[in-house]
Enzyme design. Structure first.
Site, PDB file in Angstrom:
ATOM      1  N   HIS A   1       0.853  -1.184   0.000  1.00 26.58           N
ATOM      2  CA  HIS A   1       0.000   0.000   0.000  1.00 26.58           C
ATOM      3  C   HIS A   1       0.889   1.234   0.000  1.00 26.58           C
ATOM      4  O   HIS A   1       1.960   1.239   0.628  1.00 26.58           O
ATOM      5  CB  HIS A   1      -0.907   0.004   1.237  1.00 26.58           C
ATOM      6  CG  HIS A   1      -2.033   0.984   1.162  1.00 26.58           C
ATOM      7  ND1 HIS A   1      -1.882   2.317   1.475  1.00 26.58           N
ATOM      8  CD2 HIS A   1      -3.334   0.826   0.810  1.00 26.58           C
ATOM      9  CE1 HIS A   1      -3.052   2.933   1.319  1.00 26.58           C
ATOM     10  NE2 HIS A   1      -3.935   2.068   0.914  1.00 26.58           N
TER      11      HIS A   1
ATOM     12  N   ASP B   1      -7.869  -4.153  -0.445  1.00 22.82           N
ATOM     13  CA  ASP B   1      -8.444  -4.342  -1.779  1.00 22.82           C
ATOM     14  C   ASP B   1      -8.402  -5.805  -2.207  1.00 22.82           C
ATOM     15  O   ASP B   1      -9.302  -6.287  -2.897  1.00 22.82           O
ATOM     16  CB  ASP B   1      -7.689  -3.487  -2.804  1.00 22.82           C
ATOM     17  CG  ASP B   1      -7.783  -2.009  -2.504  1.00 22.82           C
ATOM     18  OD1 ASP B   1      -8.906  -1.525  -2.337  1.00 22.82           O
ATOM     19  OD2 ASP B   1      -6.745  -1.349  -2.422  1.00 22.82           O
TER      20      ASP B   1
END
Length: 435
Positions: free
Chosen positions: A311, A369
């Site tokens: 991320h 995600d």
């Protein structure tokens, strides 16, 4: 909102006798910042920060992220505690108002959201103007922006009561509009909201029910959806939130501002990450192809990227991913899914990434995600709806950030500066005189 002075930094412009002392400010937690607002006035220079990665554009009391430590706080409360013990409506109250509600406040707030979920019946006609194969995010941008034409009785952003009504309407109606966009693409009748269901269960019911037969929402799937909404409700000053604030700084109405946020979220680098995970899995093809795919990921010259891992903000494990991982396995168990190729690949890829030293040493852990994409796929929701569901969740964050911005007396219209690299001043030459 207040910051605390904490020393100063002196800037000296080389080759001149000019210097300036700029204050260093401290928030309640997090790194200090240098207040550069007088830099141009004192030295005649700007700062250059493409993407604003090192620039604080505002003060905020809503969300705090420590990417190095994997920390996400809503109004000071750890996301892990909220996802485990709270629900989305309570989190909405928290984000909008600053504190957790009492039982009476929560009941009143829940009622306020529940009884705003219907949309004006004429909004149904908007959908007839879209092609059936239109991307649902395109539909969301258009219909949410059009709400200002139907609810123009609460567009005075200087009136606290009108701001509150607009906030209720957005949080309540965006799921209804999202479900309508989905049903329109399927060619199925729109399903009206039900006031006897929770926020997440009502959303699932509007997505999946048909008039021909009853539909019962699974409590486990409703809980998983609720967690998805909680975990995506706000994430500090990201691209879409910054877009909402920038649009709002002009005095634009809240419906227009949220539509702007939806448009920004639509970008694949922002809201489309979980959709990219499913596309990656489809390209891998089968579990047997994972080892070869992993080798390509490790090869810097291959150009192959591992989607759903790591991320930009979190340099450690994404705190939301741990919670989503639990929900993922609960959903798969509830649905009894055992022979779904994409999901089999996802679980195998997760195992490799958590055990392979290449990924572990680089802290390329599965992010939120990765798991949310698997959950939504397992629920039978098409990838085109993934970002729409993200928008449903993030609406409360956008509304809270917009509300905070409007109420901040220090707020000014957004106006980023630039380094101009085009031609210097030159004279116009008539067309017949140009070589």
């Amino acid at each position: 909102m207040t910051t605390t002075p904490n020393g100063s930094v002196t800037f000296t412009l080389d080759g001149s006798n000019r210097s300036t002392k700029l204050p260093v400010l401290s928030g309640s937690i997090g790194p200090d910042v240098v207040d550069i607002r007088k830099l141009y006035a004192d030295l005649g220079v700007f700062t250059f920060d493409p993407g604003y990665g090192e620039t604080a554009s505002c003060e905020s009391q809503i969300t705090y992220i420590d990417g190095d430590e994997g920390v996400l706080l809503y109004r000071g409360y750890p996301i892990e505690q909220l996802a485990e013990s709270s629900d989305f409506i309570e989190v909405c109250y928290l984000l909008m108002n600053g504190d957790l509600p009492t039982a009476a406040q929560l009941a009143e707030f829940r009622k306020g959201v529940t009884y705003h979920t219907m949309v004006h019946e004429q909004i149904r006609r908007f959908f007839d103007g879209f092609r059936r194969d239109a991307h649902p995010m395109a539909v969301m941008c258009g219909v949410v922006g059009a709400l200002a034409a139907f609810y123009h009785d609460n567009l005075d952003i200087n009136d606290p009561r009108q701001r509150e009504i607009a906030a209720f309407r957005l949080i309540a109606k965006v799921p209804t509009i999202a479900a309508m966009a989905y049903k329109y693409a399927l060619g199925q009748p729109f399903v009206y909201p039900r006031n006897d269901l929770s926020y997440a269960a009502n959303f699932l019911h509007m997505l999946n029910a048909v008039p021909a037969e009853p539909y019962t929402v699974s409590p486990i799937l409703a809980k998983a959806m609720d967690r998805i909404l909680v975990l995506h409700a706000d994430h500090e000053q990201n691209a879409s939130t910054s877009t909402v604030r920038l649009a709002g700084s002009t005095g634009a109405n809240p419906f227009a501002c949220i539509a702007a946020g939806i448009a920004a979220l639509w970008g694949p680098a922002h809201g489309g990450a979980n959709e990219a995970v499913l596309k990656m899995l489809a390209e891998i093809g089968s579990v047997e192809n994972i080892p070869a795919f992993i080798e390509k990921v490790k090869d810097k010259n291959s150009g192959v990227k591992l989607m759903g891992f790591g991320h930009r903000v979190y340099k450690n494990f994404d705190p939301r991913a741990k919670i989503m991982q639990q929900s993922c396995h609960e959903v798969l168990a509830e649905l009894g899914i055992k022979d779904e190729p994409l999901l089999d690949m996802a679980m195998a890829l997760e195992k490799v990434a958590l055990e392979d030293e290449y990924f572990v040493s680089r802290k390329l852990y599965p992010n939120v995600d990765f798991y949310s994409g698997i959950i939504l796929k397992a629920m039978g929701i098409p990838t085109s709806m993934f970002t729409v569901i993200f928008a449903v969740a993030r609406t409360v964050g956008w509304v809270s950030q917009w509300k905070e911005m409007v109420e901040d007396p220090a707020q000014r219209i957004g106006r980023p500066r630039q380094i101009y690299t085009g031609p210097a001043k030159r004279d116009y030459v008539p067309v017949n005189g140009r070589g």
